[in-house]
Write a protein that holds these residues in place. Structure first.
Motif: not given
Ligand SMILES: N[C@@H](CCC(=O)N[C@@H](CS)C(=O)NCC(=O)O)C(=O)O
Length: 219
Positions: A110-113, A128-129, A134-137, A142-143
């Motif tokens: 989470k910190l990295v993203f 794009i980034v 957002a998709e990774v989260h 997130g889950p």
């Protein structure tokens, strides 16, 4: 006993453990690079990975917080350790490993993203980034963060401490991911986790460790 202490880091909990067990120690201080937040190369002279915490106890050099905490508990305890054949001992081992093995990777990611998203970049790359982050989260971080924090909340709603009714070194090990969590995610839905943090922060040994360790932004 020497603790190789990096400012504002996981070695804060080793200071707390040393204070709880009343083990005399000296602090060898290392400062993070203010730009990269990385440890100085001098720490690699103590342990090849150059990460903190590391301790030197006589002729032994130990790295990895869980291993250090377990070593201190067995060598200088038995204060804080549950009986070896008890259910509490299994719980102590579980949470000792869970903290760095399961929970911290999600918080680190989470910190990295979050850092990538807020870093300067050419305007045409930004959407794009942001989209990838957002998709990774949404699908992964997130889950998993929610599931893990709900799991911990449920556990602490039934037990005073991680391994049962008395404090063990697993509580010290779990302090760092929970403090990091408190600084990165909203803990309002987790009253037992917040109460746990308030409880550990009121311990004299925790406060002494903070005093000697220097500024610590996760607390
Ligand atoms: N799992 C290891 C993690 C060690 C670690 O990553 N420590 C961080 C400090 S919190 C560090 O040394 N960061 C500086 C760097 O990576 O250069 C442990 O618990 O000891």
């Amino acid at each position: 006993m020497i603790i190789h202490h990096l400012n504002n880091s996981r070695s804060q909990r080793i200071l707390w453990m040393l204070e709880e067990l009343e083990i005399p120690y000296t602090i060898q201080r290392y400062e993070r690079d203010p730009k990269t937040m990385l440890a100085p190369d001098s720490l690699k002279k103590i342990h090849p990975l150059g990460k903190s915490p590391v301790i030197t106890d006589g002729d032994k050099t130990l790295a990895e917080s869980g291993a250090i905490i377990d070593y201190l508990a067995h060598t200088y305890g038995p204060k804080l350790l549950p009986a070896a054949d008890s259910q509490a001992y299994l719980q102590y081992q579980y949470w000792l490993h869970y903290a760095e093995g399961s929970l911290m990777p999600y918080l680190m990611l989470k910190l990295v993203f979050d850092t990538i998203q807020s870093s300067p970049m050419p305007f045409f790359i930004k959407p794009i980034v942001k989209g990838i982050a957002a998709e990774v989260h949404k699908t992964f971080l997130g889950p998993n963060l929610k599931g893990n924090f709900a799991f911990i909340e449920q556990h602490l709603s039934q037990h005073a401490w991680f391994a049962g009714e008395t404090m063990t070194p697993a509580d010290i090990q779990m302090s760092f991911p929970l403090e990091a969590g408190a600084s990165r995610i909203d803990l309002s839905a987790y009253p037992h986790i917040r109460a746990f943090l308030a409880k550990i922060h009121s311990r004299p040994a925790y406060q002494k460790a903070l005093e000697v360790g220097g500024p610590y932004t996760y607390a």
